[in-house]
Design an enzyme around this catalytic site. Structure first.
Site, PDB file in Angstrom:
ATOM      1  N   ASP A  49      35.136  46.681  44.224  1.00  0.00           N
ATOM      2  CA  ASP A  49      35.858  47.032  43.001  1.00  0.00           C
ATOM      3  C   ASP A  49      36.216  45.783  42.202  1.00  0.00           C
ATOM      4  O   ASP A  49      36.824  44.861  42.725  1.00  0.00           O
ATOM      5  CB  ASP A  49      37.136  47.795  43.354  1.00  0.00           C
ATOM      6  CG  ASP A  49      37.951  48.199  42.137  1.00  0.00           C
ATOM      7  OD1 ASP A  49      37.853  49.368  41.725  1.00  0.00           O
ATOM      8  OD2 ASP A  49      38.679  47.347  41.596  1.00  0.00           O
ATOM      9  N   TYR A  54      39.544  41.005  35.352  1.00  0.00           N
ATOM     10  CA  TYR A  54      39.661  40.139  36.518  1.00  0.00           C
ATOM     11  C   TYR A  54      38.915  38.815  36.330  1.00  0.00           C
ATOM     12  O   TYR A  54      39.122  37.867  37.095  1.00  0.00           O
ATOM     13  CB  TYR A  54      39.113  40.818  37.782  1.00  0.00           C
ATOM     14  CG  TYR A  54      39.809  42.082  38.198  1.00  0.00           C
ATOM     15  CD1 TYR A  54      40.982  42.522  37.593  1.00  0.00           C
ATOM     16  CD2 TYR A  54      39.282  42.856  39.223  1.00  0.00           C
ATOM     17  CE1 TYR A  54      41.600  43.695  37.979  1.00  0.00           C
ATOM     18  CE2 TYR A  54      39.894  44.034  39.629  1.00  0.00           C
ATOM     19  CZ  TYR A  54      41.052  44.453  38.994  1.00  0.00           C
ATOM     20  OH  TYR A  54      41.645  45.619  39.392  1.00  0.00           O
ATOM     21  N   LYS A  79      35.807  48.267  35.205  1.00  0.00           N
ATOM     22  CA  LYS A  79      36.738  48.980  34.329  1.00  0.00           C
ATOM     23  C   LYS A  79      36.717  48.382  32.920  1.00  0.00           C
ATOM     24  O   LYS A  79      36.532  47.171  32.766  1.00  0.00           O
ATOM     25  CB  LYS A  79      38.165  48.886  34.897  1.00  0.00           C
ATOM     26  CG  LYS A  79      38.271  49.191  36.369  1.00  0.00           C
ATOM     27  CD  LYS A  79      39.668  48.951  36.909  1.00  0.00           C
ATOM     28  CE  LYS A  79      39.706  49.016  38.432  1.00  0.00           C
ATOM     29  NZ  LYS A  79      39.153  47.809  39.068  1.00  0.00           N
ATOM     30  N   HIS A 112      40.778  51.488  32.287  1.00  0.00           N
ATOM     31  CA  HIS A 112      41.744  50.727  33.082  1.00  0.00           C
ATOM     32  C   HIS A 112      43.187  51.210  32.895  1.00  0.00           C
ATOM     33  O   HIS A 112      43.947  51.323  33.864  1.00  0.00           O
ATOM     34  CB  HIS A 112      41.638  49.233  32.746  1.00  0.00           C
ATOM     35  CG  HIS A 112      42.008  48.349  33.885  1.00  0.00           C
ATOM     36  ND1 HIS A 112      41.394  47.144  34.143  1.00  0.00           N
ATOM     37  CD2 HIS A 112      42.924  48.488  34.870  1.00  0.00           C
ATOM     38  CE1 HIS A 112      41.925  46.586  35.211  1.00  0.00           C
ATOM     39  NE2 HIS A 112      42.870  47.386  35.668  1.00  0.00           N
TER      40      HIS A 112
END
Length: 276
Positions: A49, A54, A79, A112
């Site tokens: 994931d 990120y 996401k 998200h």
């Protein structure tokens, strides 16, 4: 029956999603996340994931290509971030994520956060990508029941997954029940409360009873509730230990005890009050 790291749950469209996966939040984009992905795959993880926010999709992609197993054996999630939401923005963001990952498709793509005024348009773009077979499954993250109801009232495809903050202090059983009723699979982020769960004495005592770590106890509780989970770690031993949860089972009394610790105490933002 969740009996091994190979155990998976069938989403509404029949796509199988592993119950246990590797989270990569706050994992560096370079060797740290590459090695974490490679090690996780080597000990049996098949779900990885990540998310555009990120800033490590490139590293995750490198880890996937270096892990030594076929792409189709893995389940990869990313996401769309808040600032990219809306119909066209989502289409563009998806292509950028795919390019950074170096993949031809995603197994799961999530909204998200429920950005007011945008997430319906975002979802319609994801429906299009799904129909074009660029994504095997689509879902949401951080959606409360009213967000889900609005989405379901204005779009054609019901989300297949809802990834939520979930741990002993934030259970949200009514939301879990709503998702189960509508065949939306519930998935946990931050199962360890960003480390705070390790300081809860009652959980430490319960873990000692089962001769397991606090992390293993909490992950087992999650899976027994039917909640898929993606514990994050970059340390090889912890990644290995987090998968050693299939050789014991919690009693219903202990399941109820952990459920009863719920106090609505979040580690992350509340979806209704997030500063989008």
């Amino acid at each position: 029956m969740i009996v091994s790291i190979d155990s998976s749950v069938a989403l509404r469209n029949g796509v199988k999603m592993p119950y246990l996966g590797l989270g990569t939040y706050q994992s560096d984009n370079d060797e740290e996340v590459i090695e974490a992905v490679k090690h996780a795959v080597s000990v049996g993880y098949r779900l990885i994931d990540t998310a555009s926010i990120y800033k490590n999709e490139e590293g995750v992609g490198k880890g996937i290509r270096a892990c030594g197993i076929p792409r189709e054996a893995l389940f990869v999630t990313s996401k769309v971030w808040n600032s990219d939401q809306g119909f066209q923005g989502t289409l563009d963001a998806f292509e950028q994520s795919l390019n950074r990952l170096g993949l031809e498709y995603l197994d799961l793509y999530l909204v998200h956060w429920p950005v007011a005024g945008k997430y319906v348009g975002t979802w319609r773009a994801m429906e299009q990508l799904y129909r074009e077979k660029k994504i095997r499954a689509i879902g949401v993250s951080n959606f409360m029941q009213h967000h889900l109801e609005e989405l379901m009232g204005h779009t054609e495809i019901v989300p297949m997954v809802n990834q939520m903050e979930f741990h002993p202090y934030v259970v949200q059983q009514p939301l879990i029940d709503f998702c189960h009723k509508n065949n939306i699979r519930y998935q946990a982020w931050s199962p360890f409360m960003q480390g705070k769960v390790f300081g809860i004495e009652a959980i430490k005592e319960l873990a000692e009873k089962y001769q397991k770590s606090v992390a293993q106890l909490v992950l087992r509780w999650s899976l027994q509730k039917g909640v898929a989970t993606i514990p994050k770690s970059v340390k090889a031993q912890r990644i290995t230990d987090n998968a050693a949860i299939f050789d014991f089972e919690l009693t219903q009394t202990d399941m109820d005890f952990l459920d009863g610790l719920d106090r609505g105490e979040r580690i992350g933002p509340h979806p209704d009050n997030f500063d989008f």
